[in-house]
Enzyme design. Structure first.
Site, PDB file in Angstrom:
ATOM      1  N   ASP A  11       0.865  -1.179   0.000  1.00  0.00           N
ATOM      2  CA  ASP A  11       0.000   0.000   0.000  1.00  0.00           C
ATOM      3  C   ASP A  11       0.904   1.232   0.000  1.00  0.00           C
ATOM      4  O   ASP A  11       1.685   1.424   0.942  1.00  0.00           O
ATOM      5  CB  ASP A  11      -0.875  -0.053   1.259  1.00  0.00           C
ATOM      6  CG  ASP A  11      -1.803   1.136   1.381  1.00  0.00           C
ATOM      7  OD1 ASP A  11      -1.686   2.100   0.599  1.00  0.00           O
ATOM      8  OD2 ASP A  11      -2.651   1.097   2.292  1.00  0.00           O
ATOM      9  N   GLY A  33      -9.487   4.797  -6.258  1.00  0.00           N
ATOM     10  CA  GLY A  33      -8.196   4.126  -6.392  1.00  0.00           C
ATOM     11  C   GLY A  33      -7.135   4.651  -5.450  1.00  0.00           C
ATOM     12  O   GLY A  33      -7.411   4.962  -4.277  1.00  0.00           O
ATOM     13  N   ASP A  35      -5.607   7.443  -5.524  1.00  0.00           N
ATOM     14  CA  ASP A  35      -5.881   8.852  -5.206  1.00  0.00           C
ATOM     15  C   ASP A  35      -6.753   8.945  -3.946  1.00  0.00           C
ATOM     16  O   ASP A  35      -6.442   9.689  -3.001  1.00  0.00           O
ATOM     17  CB  ASP A  35      -6.595   9.467  -6.424  1.00  0.00           C
ATOM     18  CG  ASP A  35      -6.675  10.979  -6.399  1.00  0.00           C
ATOM     19  OD1 ASP A  35      -6.067  11.609  -5.506  1.00  0.00           O
ATOM     20  OD2 ASP A  35      -7.345  11.546  -7.301  1.00  0.00           O
ATOM     21  N   SER A 118      -2.024   4.977 -14.262  1.00  0.00           N
ATOM     22  CA  SER A 118      -2.944   4.802 -15.410  1.00  0.00           C
ATOM     23  C   SER A 118      -3.485   3.392 -15.620  1.00  0.00           C
ATOM     24  O   SER A 118      -4.318   3.203 -16.515  1.00  0.00           O
ATOM     25  CB  SER A 118      -2.314   5.271 -16.736  1.00  0.00           C
ATOM     26  OG  SER A 118      -2.451   6.655 -16.902  1.00  0.00           O
ATOM     27  N   THR A 119      -3.027   2.406 -14.846  1.00  0.00           N
ATOM     28  CA  THR A 119      -3.436   1.024 -15.159  1.00  0.00           C
ATOM     29  C   THR A 119      -4.686   0.565 -14.410  1.00  0.00           C
ATOM     30  O   THR A 119      -5.095  -0.584 -14.557  1.00  0.00           O
ATOM     31  CB  THR A 119      -2.299   0.019 -14.893  1.00  0.00           C
ATOM     32  OG1 THR A 119      -2.015   0.019 -13.497  1.00  0.00           O
ATOM     33  CG2 THR A 119      -1.049   0.370 -15.669  1.00  0.00           C
TER      34      THR A 119
HETATM   35  N1  AR6 Z   1      -1.305   1.647  -3.036  1.00  0.00           N
HETATM   36  C1  AR6 Z   1      -0.725   1.321  -4.219  1.00  0.00           C
HETATM   37  N2  AR6 Z   1      -1.423   1.148  -5.354  1.00  0.00           N
HETATM   38  C2  AR6 Z   1      -2.772   1.283  -5.299  1.00  0.00           C
HETATM   39  C3  AR6 Z   1      -3.446   1.618  -4.106  1.00  0.00           C
HETATM   40  C4  AR6 Z   1      -2.665   1.816  -2.940  1.00  0.00           C
HETATM   41  N3  AR6 Z   1      -3.200   2.133  -1.761  1.00  0.00           N
HETATM   42  N4  AR6 Z   1      -4.775   1.676  -4.384  1.00  0.00           N
HETATM   43  C5  AR6 Z   1      -4.937   1.369  -5.690  1.00  0.00           C
HETATM   44  N5  AR6 Z   1      -3.712   1.131  -6.238  1.00  0.00           N
HETATM   45  P1  AR6 Z   1      -5.957   3.940 -10.176  1.00  0.00           P
HETATM   46  P2  AR6 Z   1      -5.356   5.445 -12.670  1.00  0.00           P
HETATM   47  C6  AR6 Z   1      -3.366   0.741  -7.608  1.00  0.00           C
HETATM   48  O1  AR6 Z   1      -7.307   3.623 -10.685  1.00  0.00           O
HETATM   49  O2  AR6 Z   1      -5.572   4.238 -13.494  1.00  0.00           O
HETATM   50  C7  AR6 Z   1      -8.702   7.940  -9.588  1.00  0.00           C
HETATM   51  O3  AR6 Z   1     -10.065   8.008  -9.335  1.00  0.00           O
HETATM   52  C8  AR6 Z   1      -4.428   0.122  -8.473  1.00  0.00           C
HETATM   53  O4  AR6 Z   1      -4.641  -1.238  -8.119  1.00  0.00           O
HETATM   54  O5  AR6 Z   1      -5.819   4.396  -8.764  1.00  0.00           O
HETATM   55  O6  AR6 Z   1      -4.163   6.302 -12.952  1.00  0.00           O
HETATM   56  C9  AR6 Z   1      -8.099   9.292  -9.949  1.00  0.00           C
HETATM   57  O7  AR6 Z   1      -8.739  10.355  -9.283  1.00  0.00           O
HETATM   58  C10 AR6 Z   1      -3.776   0.260  -9.845  1.00  0.00           C
HETATM   59  O8  AR6 Z   1      -2.821  -0.793 -10.042  1.00  0.00           O
HETATM   60  O9  AR6 Z   1      -5.254   5.141 -11.076  1.00  0.00           O
HETATM   61  C11 AR6 Z   1      -8.313   9.352 -11.419  1.00  0.00           C
HETATM   62  O10 AR6 Z   1      -9.626   9.796 -11.736  1.00  0.00           O
HETATM   63  C12 AR6 Z   1      -3.018   1.581  -9.733  1.00  0.00           C
HETATM   64  O11 AR6 Z   1      -2.987   1.892  -8.338  1.00  0.00           O
HETATM   65  C13 AR6 Z   1      -8.156   7.927 -11.865  1.00  0.00           C
HETATM   66  O12 AR6 Z   1      -8.488   7.121 -10.729  1.00  0.00           O
HETATM   67  C14 AR6 Z   1      -3.624   2.744 -10.483  1.00  0.00           C
HETATM   68  O13 AR6 Z   1      -5.041   2.658 -10.436  1.00  0.00           O
HETATM   69  C15 AR6 Z   1      -6.728   7.611 -12.245  1.00  0.00           C
HETATM   70  O14 AR6 Z   1      -6.669   6.310 -12.784  1.00  0.00           O
END
Ligand code: AR6
Length: 175
Positions: A11, A33, A35, A118-119
């Site tokens: 995390d 996510g 964020d 982005s994934t």
């Molecule tokens: N620690 C590490 N990685 C994480 C955590 C965590 N606590 N939580 C999720 N991930 P995403 P994006 C991973 O969707 O694709 C948001 O709403 C997750 O499993 O967080 O860049 C923003 O506000 C995945 O592998 O980011 C934007 O609107 C990775 O983080 C949008 O999502 C990225 O998934 C950005 O989308």
């Protein structure tokens, strides 16, 4: 000499590093996510600071304090939304990594942790994203002594496997 890039499963909000990177959106006003997780742990003062930043263009990066996070700083970047791969997505993702690392170097930060930008919600294919991330981090570290170490924090097993594979297929970069 220890390697300067490592891939772990965990995390990102719990990382004891100088800065963690947030995969944000153009508003910088929070979301789901990673964020959402970062804002939850940092507390409302992070959102208050983000409100002063007037958003962030895709590919760019902006820095704030980390508030209640173990990390002192948060570097917010906005990855590309995957469309069809022909809208400059790969270069925009590469630019995110470069801009975050440049900001870290500018602030003399020694340690930084990235999520898999982005994934998740943005749908960028994992295999390609992992290659871009490792390539950009390697290239940056080859020409800059800071940050000293970069940790890629993978939230689940499949993400961890991809980034590990990507790192294993490159020549390890030592101090
Ligand atoms: N620690 C590490 N990685 C994480 C955590 C965590 N606590 N939580 C999720 N991930 P995403 P994006 C991973 O969707 O694709 C948001 O709403 C997750 O499993 O967080 O860049 C923003 O506000 C995945 O592998 O980011 C934007 O609107 C990775 O983080 C949008 O999502 C990225 O998934 C950005 O989308």
């Amino acid at each position: 000499m220890p390697a300067r890039i490592r891939v772990i499963q965990g995390d990102i909000t719990q990382q004891q590093v100088d800065a963690i990177v947030n995969a944000a959106n153009n508003s910088l006003l929070g979301g789901g996510g990673v964020d959402g997780a970062i804002h939850r742990v940092a507390g409302p003062a992070l959102l208050a600071e983000c409100r002063q930043l007037n958003g962030c263009a895709t590919g760019e990066a902006k820095i704030t304090r980390g508030y209640n996070l173990p990390a002192k700083w948060v570097i917010h970047t906005v990855g590309p939304v995957w469309q069809n791969g022909e809208q400059g997505e790969a270069e925009l993702l590469a630019v995110c990594y470069r801009n975050c690392l440049a900001l870290a170097a500018q602030y003399s930060l020694r340690t930084i942790a990235f999520p898999s930008i982005s994934t998740g919600a943005y749908g960028f294919p994992l295999v390609q994203a992992a290659k871009i991330a490792v390539r950009e981090i390697q290239s940056f570290l080859a020409i800059d002594s800071l940050p000293k170490t970069v940790t890629i924090v993978c939230f689940n097993d499949s993400v961890y496997q991809q980034y590990s594979n990507s790192l294993d297929s490159t020549i390890p970069l030592k101090d």
